[in-house]
Write an enzyme that holds these catalytic residues in place. Structure first.
Site, PDB file in Angstrom:
ATOM      1  N   ASP A   1      57.965  72.362  21.085  1.00 19.82           N
ATOM      2  CA  ASP A   1      57.093  72.282  22.242  1.00 19.82           C
ATOM      3  C   ASP A   1      57.161  73.561  23.081  1.00 19.82           C
ATOM      4  O   ASP A   1      58.210  74.207  23.157  1.00 19.82           O
ATOM      5  CB  ASP A   1      57.522  71.073  23.090  1.00 19.82           C
ATOM      6  CG  ASP A   1      56.497  70.681  24.123  1.00 19.82           C
ATOM      7  OD1 ASP A   1      55.322  70.563  23.766  1.00 19.82           O
ATOM      8  OD2 ASP A   1      56.882  70.479  25.295  1.00 19.82           O
TER       9      ASP A   1
ATOM     10  N   GLU B   1      53.959  74.954  19.029  1.00 20.66           N
ATOM     11  CA  GLU B   1      52.995  74.416  19.992  1.00 20.66           C
ATOM     12  C   GLU B   1      52.556  75.569  20.875  1.00 20.66           C
ATOM     13  O   GLU B   1      53.249  75.942  21.825  1.00 20.66           O
ATOM     14  CB  GLU B   1      53.629  73.278  20.796  1.00 20.66           C
ATOM     15  CG  GLU B   1      52.646  72.512  21.675  1.00 20.66           C
ATOM     16  CD  GLU B   1      52.464  73.143  23.041  1.00 20.66           C
ATOM     17  OE1 GLU B   1      51.368  73.692  23.287  1.00 20.66           O
ATOM     18  OE2 GLU B   1      53.399  73.121  23.843  1.00 20.66           O
TER      19      GLU B   1
ATOM     20  N   ASP C   1      49.335  64.146  24.345  1.00 18.93           N
ATOM     21  CA  ASP C   1      49.054  64.430  25.753  1.00 18.93           C
ATOM     22  C   ASP C   1      47.563  64.369  26.094  1.00 18.93           C
ATOM     23  O   ASP C   1      47.189  64.559  27.256  1.00 18.93           O
ATOM     24  CB  ASP C   1      49.587  65.822  26.135  1.00 18.93           C
ATOM     25  CG  ASP C   1      51.094  65.845  26.336  1.00 18.93           C
ATOM     26  OD1 ASP C   1      51.659  64.785  26.662  1.00 18.93           O
ATOM     27  OD2 ASP C   1      51.704  66.905  26.170  1.00 18.93           O
TER      28      ASP C   1
END
Length: 497
Positions: free
Chosen positions: A291, A338, A391
């Site tokens: 992430d 990401e 998300d």
């Protein structure tokens, strides 16, 4: 090689007793993935969750979530009775995780299992504890002390144990020995059950994509055990915390609150902690999504105590030095970067130098104001395409949220009518992702089911209704499997018939 997979968090499985876990439903989901011609199952982080129930705010970056332990397996072992499991699950719901109920009842049930296990004398258990001695004793003691203080943050503990002074450490270990064993038992059960599930998936031709946050939680065993690795002052309190600066979406920015790394100390150690972290992930998963990849190039530092992210500053991260070291220690790294959001030239260069595939999200593609980097014709093969992520809104609901002009771009791009139904538009976007040149295509389960935002996994910067959705037990049907299999074959993403 062209592949595809499905994104579904473990917690969203339709397991018994209130939350998805490593039980029969997980094995059935793997069977369905194979039936649908899928090569990957992407899950979210599996660490033990704290305040807000977010897997991105875990009490340990090395530990597993005890909620994922299959109670049915503990019944088989004779540690629990079915009636006890059913009683502990009262108040939970079939389609939504009720974390409050789990918090109140699940650990009491697991303590019963521990008390009946006689695990302290088990040679395999003791070998597991020894093999994980670099983090497990610290984590187990951290949780034992936290429980003895009703969940109080370690930053509020007395100075002697907060700063890990020798006498205090010995005293608490002796006083809380049973609790320490209990938390080690939970990790052993988690490890054994996950290892068996992953092995089953791999034998079925299904690989696991895991997920790790770039940062650890402020209130975690990682920060308590290794404060030198973070930007803390002499009193063990953070100097700065992580977040994002103000932008068009947030006037005051995002204040995440995670502690920042002391990168010079990490470099001096040869990135030993990061090497251990990635090695652990490579043992748990076949591929790892990291992430907030941008944070390795530059990270946004906000003074600790600030109420907003307005007064932070960009600071240099470790860059490729970290990943070159990891490669030297671990070999080729099966990492997905990401790389969403605003990217600088230096981040793009770091991604290119790393060789890691970046992410492409089709929900971001149709901007009527300018050409988007997320339009499929701009993709490289070395990328992973998604309709949306955990998300995002579900694709079914995103059509209602798009500006009229942006939706018009999407309709023209997919060569369909503005009167096309949201269900049809959702499948059109899935097919657009499947048809792209990206080597890997991952579709959230909610999109295949054409679900609204009632099934959304997470809304960033909000608390209270996230990480709760659970899939219906009959949702992944034979007919849906066949439909997914047909488009997977059509777009050349089937490994074998």
């Amino acid at each position: 090689m062209r592949n595809s997979g499905i994104l579904l968090p473990v917690a969203s499985l339709p397991s018994k007793y209130g939350i998805g876990c490593f039980d029969k439903s997980a094995y059935e989901f793997v069977d369905r993935l194979a039936q649908a011609g899928q090569t990957y199952w992407q899950i979210l982080p599996m660490g033990p969750t704290g305040f807000g129930d977010s897997p991105y705010q875990s009490f340990s970056t090395f530990a597993g979530n005890p909620y994922f332990i299959s109670l049915e397996e503990l019944v088989k072992k004779g540690y629990l009775q079915t009636q006890e499991c059913e009683e502990a699950a009262r108040g939970t719901e079939e389609h939504r995780v009720q974390y409050g109920v789990l918090y109140e009842k699940r650990f009491a049930l697991l303590r019963k299992a521990f008390g009946r296990s006689g695990i302290e004398a088990d040679t395999e258990f003791n070998s597991f504890v020894q093999a994980n001695s670099s983090w497990l004793p610290d984590y187990a003691l951290f949780m034992a002390v936290k429980d003895s203080r009703d969940g109080q943050s370690y930053l509020e503990w007395e100075e002697d144990i907060r700063l890990r002074r020798t006498e205090a450490m010995v005293s608490y270990k002796n006083k809380l020995m049973d609790e320490v064993y209990f938390y080690e038992f939970l990790q052993y059960e988690f490890y054994c059950q996950w290892k068996a599930l992953k092995s089953y998936a791999n034998k079925k031709g299904v690989k696991i994509i895991g997920d790790i946050p770039i940062y650890v939680a402020l209130d975690s065993a990682d920060t308590w055990a290794h404060p030198e690795l973070f930007q803390f002052d002499s009193a063990g309190k953070p100097v700065g915390v992580a977040g994002c600066p103000p932008d068009a979406f947030s006037e005051t920015g995002q204040l995440w609150g995670n502690p920042l790394y002391n990168w010079p100390v990490h470099k001096k150690s040869g990135y030993a902690w990061w090497t251990a972290r990635i090695k652990n992930c490579c043992e748990w998963y076949d591929m790892v999504r990291i992430d907030h990849f941008r944070g390795f190039d530059e990270y946004y530092a906000i003074p600790f105590g600030d109420k907003t992210a307005e007064h932070g500053s960009w600071e240099p991260g470790p860059g490729m030095d970290l990943f070159q070291t990891l490669r030297e220690e671990l070999g080729e790294l099966p990492i997905i970067a990401e790389d969403l959001g605003f990217l600088t030239d230096s981040v793009r260069q770091m991604l290119e130098d790393s060789g890691f595939p970046g992410m492409k999200v089709l929900q971001f593609a149709f901007d009527s104001r300018e050409e988007s980097d997320y339009l499929p014709y701009r993709y490289s093969r070395n990328s992973v395409v998604y309709t949306g992520t955990h998300d995002n809104s579900t694709t079914y609901s995103c059509w209602d949220e798009m500006a009229k002009e942006d939706k018009a771009v999407a309709v023209r791009y997919m060569n369909c009518s503005r009167f096309t139904s949201k269900r049809k538009l959702t499948w059109n976007l899935i097919c657009l992702a499947m048809a792209s040149v990206s080597d890997l295509c991952v579709i959230p389960m909610q999109d295949y089911l054409c679900l609204s935002n009632a099934a959304r996994t997470n809304t960033p910067s909000t608390l209270g209704a996230n990480w709760q959705w659970r899939m219906d037990r009959e949702a992944f049907s034979d007919s849906l499997c066949e439909r997914i299999r047909r488009i997977t074959r059509l777009y050349g993403r089937m490994l074998q018939e």
